[in-house]
Design a protein around this motif. Structure first.
Motif, short mmCIF file in Angstrom:
data_model
loop_
_atom_site.label_atom_id
_atom_site.label_comp_id
_atom_site.label_asym_id
_atom_site.label_seq_id
_atom_site.Cartn_x
_atom_site.Cartn_y
_atom_site.Cartn_z
N UNK A 77 0.81 -1.22 0.00
CA UNK A 77 0.00 0.00 0.00
C UNK A 77 0.85 1.28 0.00
N UNK A 78 1.98 1.26 0.73
CA UNK A 78 2.81 2.46 0.82
C UNK A 78 4.10 2.35 0.02
N UNK A 79 4.25 1.30 -0.77
CA UNK A 79 5.52 1.09 -1.49
C UNK A 79 5.46 1.81 -2.84
N UNK A 80 5.54 3.12 -2.77
CA UNK A 80 5.51 3.96 -3.97
C UNK A 80 6.65 4.96 -3.91
N UNK A 81 7.26 5.23 -5.05
CA UNK A 81 8.35 6.19 -5.11
C UNK A 81 9.30 5.88 -6.23
N UNK A 82 10.38 6.66 -6.31
CA UNK A 82 11.40 6.51 -7.34
C UNK A 82 12.66 5.91 -6.76
N UNK A 83 13.27 5.01 -7.52
CA UNK A 83 14.56 4.44 -7.15
C UNK A 83 15.54 4.72 -8.28
N UNK A 84 16.68 5.31 -7.95
CA UNK A 84 17.70 5.60 -8.96
C UNK A 84 18.74 4.48 -8.96
N UNK A 85 18.98 3.94 -10.14
CA UNK A 85 19.89 2.81 -10.32
C UNK A 85 20.99 3.23 -11.29
N UNK A 86 22.24 2.81 -11.00
CA UNK A 86 23.34 3.05 -11.92
C UNK A 86 23.73 1.74 -12.60
N UNK A 87 23.60 1.71 -13.92
CA UNK A 87 23.99 0.54 -14.70
C UNK A 87 25.46 0.66 -15.07
N UNK A 88 26.22 -0.42 -14.87
CA UNK A 88 27.65 -0.45 -15.14
C UNK A 88 27.99 -1.80 -15.76
N UNK A 89 29.16 -1.94 -16.39
CA UNK A 89 29.51 -3.24 -16.97
C UNK A 89 29.43 -4.37 -15.94
N UNK A 90 28.61 -5.35 -16.21
CA UNK A 90 28.44 -6.59 -15.45
C UNK A 90 27.75 -6.41 -14.09
N UNK A 91 27.39 -5.19 -13.70
CA UNK A 91 26.72 -5.04 -12.41
C UNK A 91 25.96 -3.71 -12.36
N UNK A 92 25.25 -3.52 -11.27
CA UNK A 92 24.52 -2.27 -11.08
C UNK A 92 24.58 -1.90 -9.60
N UNK A 93 24.35 -0.61 -9.31
CA UNK A 93 24.29 -0.16 -7.92
C UNK A 93 22.99 0.62 -7.72
N UNK A 94 22.48 0.58 -6.50
CA UNK A 94 21.28 1.33 -6.14
C UNK A 94 21.73 2.62 -5.46
N UNK A 95 21.38 3.76 -6.05
CA UNK A 95 21.86 5.03 -5.54
C UNK A 95 21.02 5.56 -4.38
#
Length: 395
Positions: free
Chosen positions: A328-346
């Protein structure tokens, strides 16, 4: 007596053998395949053309991408389901929906028989048989490959003897692509010690550097990518197209098969892994610690039951109701950085972020209680441990 039969048809060697042999045995064979995200229009046309070469009466491809998302994938996201903390259930989740769609189609055309090309050694035979038996116990299940214990060469020889001259050389790597990821099997996954080589994965590294992507969730569902709204299943495909050039989402899953043996399979599931990890981060900010704790074990059960073909057990609807209510409250923006072979959550931005409380910041000055309040709370909070150690201390 009508011998109308529906076959779960992929176009591979096993299902081709089934189609030809069952047609020769006097069955009126109707081939059906279910698209859960893995088929292009050209591939469907190719499968259809081959199906008619095998002697089937009709061929049908069912588009079930939206159904797959709404009935299964949505809850895998809500639950952040990763089997053995790694695998997003790419193939096993698909098989459930495929089985349901195929048996419903068989019922709709009045088929008395249904066939699939599973062997007697894997998980799919369990998933297909259980769904078929539950939804249509009156339809007889026929499994030529499992029952006849055929070798690959025996199947090829049979097809050739019936005028089916096609290239059946087994690809070095078997690839099963769908909305929620791609599985990759090869000789390396048959033993425990070797990784899959780079070239075995469907997406090769094409981009260097870093690319930011903003994922928007609305009540737990992925509703926009970089501010552009689409259906969640379309957004998953868009995200995968963005991440694939970075060769993100590779791993090898080791797990327990339904029939009791260990199995190993490679997979590439960029969109699934990014979506689950981004969603989970948003939940950490917007849910209470008790919501997070109880969701975790219920989601683990959900994933296990799904993997083992227990999708139709009513407990699955109970768990889905819990998972959906938790969003119900799980709304919003998540910024993700895509990189070679992996990603990070900013990081995240959400109107429901519980870090935005007025009581203070973790580790800093509080605003909602006094020092004496804290001392009293700690004294009472520690009572259970103090009592235990006093009663059981050696004296």
């Amino acid at each position: 007596m009508s011998k109308k039969l529906v076959i779960a048809y992929s176009g591979g060697l096993d299902t081709s053998y089934c189609a030809v042999s069952l047609s020769k045995a006097g069955y009126d064979v109707h081939a059906v395949s279910v698209n859960t995200g893995g088929f292009t229009k050209q591939e469907i046309e190719h499968i259809e053309a081959n199906a008619y070469k095998m002697g089937v009466s009709t061929y049908k491809n069912i588009d079930a991408v939206a159904t797959f998302y709404n009935k299964v994938v949505k809850y895998l996201v809500f639950g952040n389901v990763l089997k053995n903390n790694s695998y997003p259930l790419s193939v096993s989740a698909e098989r459930i929906i495929q089985a349901i769609e195929i048996i419903e189609y068989a019922k709709s055309i009045g088929a008395k028989y249904i066939a699939h090309g599973s062997t007697g050694a894997g998980n799919d035979q369990v998933r297909f048989d259980m769904i078929f038996q539950t939804l249509a116990p009156e339809i007889e299940i026929i499994t030529p490959i499992r029952d006849q214990k055929l070798s690959r060469q025996e199947e090829i020889d049979y097809l050739k003897s019936n005028g089916i001259e096609m290239s059946w050389e087994k690809a070095k790597y078997s690839v099963n692509k769908g909305l929620w990821g791609t599985s990759v099997g090869g000789e390396e996954t048959l033993t425990s010690g070797k990784p899959l080589p780079e070239h075995a994965y469907p997406s090769q590294l094409q981009k260097e550097g870093e690319q930011k992507v903003v994922l928007t969730f609305t009540k737990g569902e992925l509703t926009a990518v970089n501010g552009k709204e689409n259906t969640p299943e379309k957004n998953i495909q868009i995200l995968n197209d963005l991440a694939a050039p970075f060769a993100i989402g590779r791993d090898i899953h080791v797990g327990d098969t339904i029939v009791g043996i260990k199995g190993r399979v490679g997979f590439e599931a960029a969109a699934a892994l990014i979506t689950i990890k981004a969603h989970h981060l948003l939940e950490k900010h917007t849910l209470t610690k008790w919501q997070l704790q109880h969701k975790e074990y219920l989601a683990s059960f959900y994933g296990m039951h799904l993997h083992e073909g227990q999708y139709l057990d009513p407990v699955m609807r109970n768990i889905e109701a819990f998972l959906e209510s938790s969003q119900e409250q799980v709304s919003g923006d998540v910024t993700v950085s895509l990189k070679p072979y992996h990603f990070t959550l900013d990081g995240i931005e959400s109107a429901h972020d519980l870090m935005n409380a007025k009581f203070g910041s973790y580790g800093e000055m509080n605003k909602g209680w006094t020092a004496d309040d804290a001392k009293g709370f700690i004294k009472i909070f520690g009572n259970q441990n103090k009592i235990y150690h006093q009663v059981n201390s050696e004296s």
